[in-house]
Design a protein around this motif. Sequence first.
Motif, short mmCIF file in Angstrom:
data_model
loop_
_atom_site.label_atom_id
_atom_site.label_comp_id
_atom_site.label_asym_id
_atom_site.label_seq_id
_atom_site.Cartn_x
_atom_site.Cartn_y
_atom_site.Cartn_z
N MET A 28 0.85 -1.20 0.00
CA MET A 28 0.00 0.00 0.00
C MET A 28 0.87 1.24 0.00
N GLY A 29 0.63 2.14 -0.90
CA GLY A 29 1.46 3.33 -1.01
C GLY A 29 0.90 4.49 -0.20
N PHE A 30 1.42 5.62 -0.47
CA PHE A 30 1.00 6.80 0.23
C PHE A 30 -0.21 7.43 -0.46
N ARG A 31 -1.13 7.95 0.33
CA ARG A 31 -2.30 8.61 -0.26
C ARG A 31 -2.56 9.95 0.43
N PRO A 32 -2.14 11.05 -0.18
CA PRO A 32 -2.42 12.34 0.43
C PRO A 32 -3.91 12.64 0.34
N LEU A 33 -4.43 13.36 1.29
CA LEU A 33 -5.87 13.56 1.31
C LEU A 33 -6.29 15.00 1.11
N GLU A 34 -5.41 15.80 0.56
CA GLU A 34 -5.79 17.20 0.41
C GLU A 34 -6.89 17.33 -0.65
N HIS A 35 -7.61 18.42 -0.58
CA HIS A 35 -8.67 18.69 -1.53
C HIS A 35 -8.14 18.79 -2.95
N GLU A 83 -7.58 19.97 15.10
CA GLU A 83 -7.57 20.31 13.67
C GLU A 83 -6.29 21.02 13.30
N ILE A 84 -5.56 20.47 12.35
CA ILE A 84 -4.34 21.12 11.88
C ILE A 84 -4.44 21.31 10.37
N ASP A 85 -3.53 22.08 9.84
CA ASP A 85 -3.53 22.36 8.41
C ASP A 85 -2.39 21.57 7.78
N TRP A 86 -2.72 20.49 7.05
CA TRP A 86 -1.69 19.70 6.39
C TRP A 86 -1.88 19.77 4.88
N THR A 87 -1.26 20.77 4.28
CA THR A 87 -1.29 20.88 2.83
C THR A 87 0.10 20.67 2.26
N ALA A 88 1.11 20.69 3.14
CA ALA A 88 2.49 20.51 2.69
C ALA A 88 2.70 19.09 2.18
N PRO A 89 3.57 18.93 1.17
CA PRO A 89 3.85 17.57 0.69
C PRO A 89 4.58 16.76 1.78
N PRO A 90 4.30 15.46 1.85
CA PRO A 90 4.83 14.66 2.94
C PRO A 90 6.22 14.08 2.68
N GLY A 91 6.99 14.71 1.81
CA GLY A 91 8.39 14.33 1.63
C GLY A 91 8.59 12.88 1.27
N ASN A 92 9.59 12.26 1.88
CA ASN A 92 9.95 10.90 1.47
C ASN A 92 9.05 9.83 2.05
N VAL A 93 7.95 10.21 2.70
CA VAL A 93 7.05 9.20 3.26
C VAL A 93 6.22 8.56 2.15
N THR A 94 6.18 9.23 0.99
CA THR A 94 5.38 8.77 -0.14
C THR A 94 5.51 7.28 -0.41
N ALA A 95 6.74 6.80 -0.45
CA ALA A 95 6.96 5.40 -0.84
C ALA A 95 6.82 4.44 0.34
N GLY A 96 6.65 4.96 1.56
CA GLY A 96 6.66 4.09 2.73
C GLY A 96 8.08 3.60 2.96
N THR A 122 -10.94 17.21 15.27
CA THR A 122 -9.94 16.14 15.36
C THR A 122 -9.34 15.81 14.01
N PHE A 123 -8.03 15.92 13.92
CA PHE A 123 -7.30 15.54 12.71
C PHE A 123 -6.64 14.19 13.00
N ARG A 124 -6.72 13.28 12.03
CA ARG A 124 -6.21 11.93 12.28
C ARG A 124 -5.12 11.54 11.28
N VAL A 125 -4.06 10.93 11.81
CA VAL A 125 -3.01 10.36 10.97
C VAL A 125 -3.01 8.86 11.20
N VAL A 126 -3.09 8.08 10.13
CA VAL A 126 -3.10 6.62 10.26
C VAL A 126 -1.86 6.06 9.59
N LEU A 127 -1.05 5.33 10.36
CA LEU A 127 0.13 4.66 9.80
C LEU A 127 -0.20 3.18 9.68
N ASP A 128 -0.13 2.64 8.48
CA ASP A 128 -0.29 1.19 8.32
C ASP A 128 1.06 0.55 8.56
N VAL A 129 1.06 -0.52 9.35
CA VAL A 129 2.31 -1.24 9.57
C VAL A 129 2.14 -2.67 9.07
#
Length: 420
Positions: A1-8, A86-99, A115-122
């Motif tokens: 599973m790769g990275f999926r940014p969720l910005e509008h 609630e935070i503002d996450w519009t910045a690109p997530p750098g090298n996390v893209t590839a996991g 509530t802003f949520r970050v989910v890390l799949d392991v």
Amino acid sequence: MGFRPLEHKRDVSVCSLMRLMQMICCVLVLQGIFLSGAMADTAKVLGARLGVYPDYTRFVIDLDREVDFTHFLLPDPYRIIIDMPEIDWTAPPGNVTAGGGLISGLRYGLFKPGTFRVVLDVGQPSVVSKIFLLPPGDGKSYRLVIDLVPTGRDAFMTASRDSMQAYSARSRNDTSSTEQSADVAVSSGRPGNNKPVIAIDAGHGGVDPGAIGADGVYEKNLTLAAARELAKTLTDTGRYQVLLTRDKDVFLRLQQRVEIARKANADLFLSLHADSIGDSKHRGASVYTLSENASDKEAAALASKENKADVIAGIDLSVENSLVQSILIDLAQRETMNLSATLASNMVTELGQDIQLQRRTHRFAGFAVLKAPDIPSVLFEMGYLSNQTDAKLLQTPAHRKKIAKAVLRAIDQYFKQHEF
Ligand SMILES: [Zn+2]
């Protein structure tokens, strides 16, 4: 599973006048915010990084200020969930893209208002060995640091239980989920009249993007655009009162969606989706109603995919499964199922005149979101985002209007047939 940014993703077809109006609205809203100072503390994400070391994996979020955070672990599949205000996450997530390392996927977005949520799949059982906020220093900003180490299933399950206990102790003072969802639902039409109430449910949202099109478009954004168009079409007739389960990019549990409709005494529940499959040639819309047994393998697979929304957002389903399963298919529900089938068949007839349908449409499957025992409910897959033609059409306001008009005709007929 790769990275999926969720910005509008911006709707490309918004005309410039609308854009100007939006800008004016934005300015007004921003002024209001600055005056009240309500959003002055919203932290902004500056970037994210992943570090893979021999015995641990480090995930870092760079922030422009301090944030409060809390985390917990969920099994099956193994996930680490981090909640923040609630935070503002519009910045690109750098090298996390590839996991990398222990992390196989990353999702983030608004989970519910506040509530802003970050989910890390392991990929394997892994626990948080350290989680802390570093103050600025060495030319770096605030950093939220999460270190993961591999472990066994038993240790993961213990850590998960402990973390859930700590998490619920912390959020015990929060309002209930139903009260929160009331903030999200938006109804239009005059209240206190006898007009039928139509609940329109834009599938997915927030931390759950739904299907992702070949061109990068998100299902959650298309379902919301279609829901708004349909709401307008129905309200404009003056014959219906419309309730949107969500009118912004926020996550809702499947059960919450049903609760919102039930609380408003909705007469119909219509859930909008746009699927994606491996075969990019496959296209067309399809209409589904609930059955204990799916009518075919494909319908069953789709239902199980749509039902995973809660898993994607990091919700423990062990409690809810038994609840959903305990809804008995009694006589009342059988009547509801007949009514659902009537609406579905009207939709197939009307939509078939204007848009491409799948060859065998109106199928049955076990969708969790259709399980209100007393509200006739239909799930409408508007097309395939994996197909270029469908994906393009669904991003076109004219096409969404066509869909809305056909659904209106189907609903008009439904109420004529039953003389409620
Ligand atoms: Zn969907």
